[in-house]
Design an enzyme around this catalytic site. Structure first.
Site, PDB file in Angstrom:
ATOM      1  CB  CYS A 192      -0.893  -0.011   1.232  1.00  0.00           C
ATOM      2  SG  CYS A 192      -1.992   1.409   1.339  1.00  0.00           S
ATOM      3  CG  HIS A 251      -5.564  -2.483  -1.168  1.00  0.00           C
ATOM      4  ND1 HIS A 251      -4.538  -3.034  -0.448  1.00  0.00           N
ATOM      5  CD2 HIS A 251      -5.317  -1.143  -1.198  1.00  0.00           C
ATOM      6  CE1 HIS A 251      -3.730  -2.076  -0.041  1.00  0.00           C
ATOM      7  NE2 HIS A 251      -4.182  -0.920  -0.498  1.00  0.00           N
ATOM      8  CD  GLU A 252      -6.426   1.173  -4.131  1.00  0.00           C
ATOM      9  OE1 GLU A 252      -6.538   2.214  -3.449  1.00  0.00           O
ATOM     10  OE2 GLU A 252      -5.337   0.582  -4.273  1.00  0.00           O
ATOM     11  CG  HIS A 291      -7.274   3.002   1.146  1.00  0.00           C
ATOM     12  ND1 HIS A 291      -6.384   3.224   2.166  1.00  0.00           N
ATOM     13  CD2 HIS A 291      -6.603   2.269   0.217  1.00  0.00           C
ATOM     14  CE1 HIS A 291      -5.216   2.662   1.871  1.00  0.00           C
ATOM     15  NE2 HIS A 291      -5.322   2.064   0.695  1.00  0.00           N
TER      16      HIS A 291
END
Ligand code: NI
Length: 179
Positions: free
Chosen positions: A101, A143-144, A147
């Site tokens: 990341c 993953h994104e 955030h």
């Protein structure tokens, strides 16, 4: 066209639940996306979420329309702007793989993710996006989008023996490729 500073783990702005985007196809939104693309490219990232540059909005970018010569075997994920996303797992199957990341530079960890997902949302013009994805594509999206709910990949890890510095875990590989 501005490369923005990427916030690092420990900054509490990375822990917020982001706000929904309400204004599509605006100058401000297009400028923000241009800055995010420039920032992602400059950092050689596979994706970037708005909270990583301190912008509290449900907006992520990921993918590339050009194959990375360093990673010729990595599946091509189409370059995508995804706003107000919703992810639905399509089965109970999960898989483990390594992630990095840009907000956790120099480190990699093994993270469980849904193997098969459907994701929906909107592009910068307000047009709907509705896709299914698996493998690396599904992993990048998860993953994104994490955030946007204040979640960094180490918070998803189950086995901290599979967490370390990229150059130690993978000697000889480029250390600057992060998700
Ligand atoms: Ni990240």
């Amino acid at each position: 066209m501005t490369v923005r500073e990427i916030l690092k783990m420990g900054d509490t702005r990375l822990l917020r639940v982001a706000q929904s985007v309400t204004d599509f196809d605006s100058d401000a939104l297009h400028l923000l996306i241009t800055d995010m693309l420039d920032t992602m490219l400059a950092a050689n990232g596979a994706g970037l979420a708005a909270p990583q540059i301190g912008v509290d909005l449900k907006l992520v970018i990921f993918g590339s329309n050009a194959r990375n010569p360093r990673y010729p075997d990595r599946p091509l994920v189409p370059q995508t702007v995804l706003i107000n996303p919703v992810i639905m797992p399509l089965s109970d199957l999960q898989e483990m793989d390594w992630e990095g990341c840009l907000s956790v530079p120099g480190l990699r960890g093994e993270v469980p993710r849904w193997s098969n997902i459907r994701y929906t949302g909107f592009d910068q013009y307000g047009d709907p996006i509705d896709r299914t994805a698996d493998g690396f594509h599904a992993r990048v999206v998860q993953h994104e989008c994490d955030h946007l709910i204040g979640t960094l990949y180490p918070m998803r890890m189950r086995d901290f023996t599979k967490f370390g510095y990229t150059e130690v875990l993978f000697p000889g590989t480029a250390a600057d490729q992060d998700d």
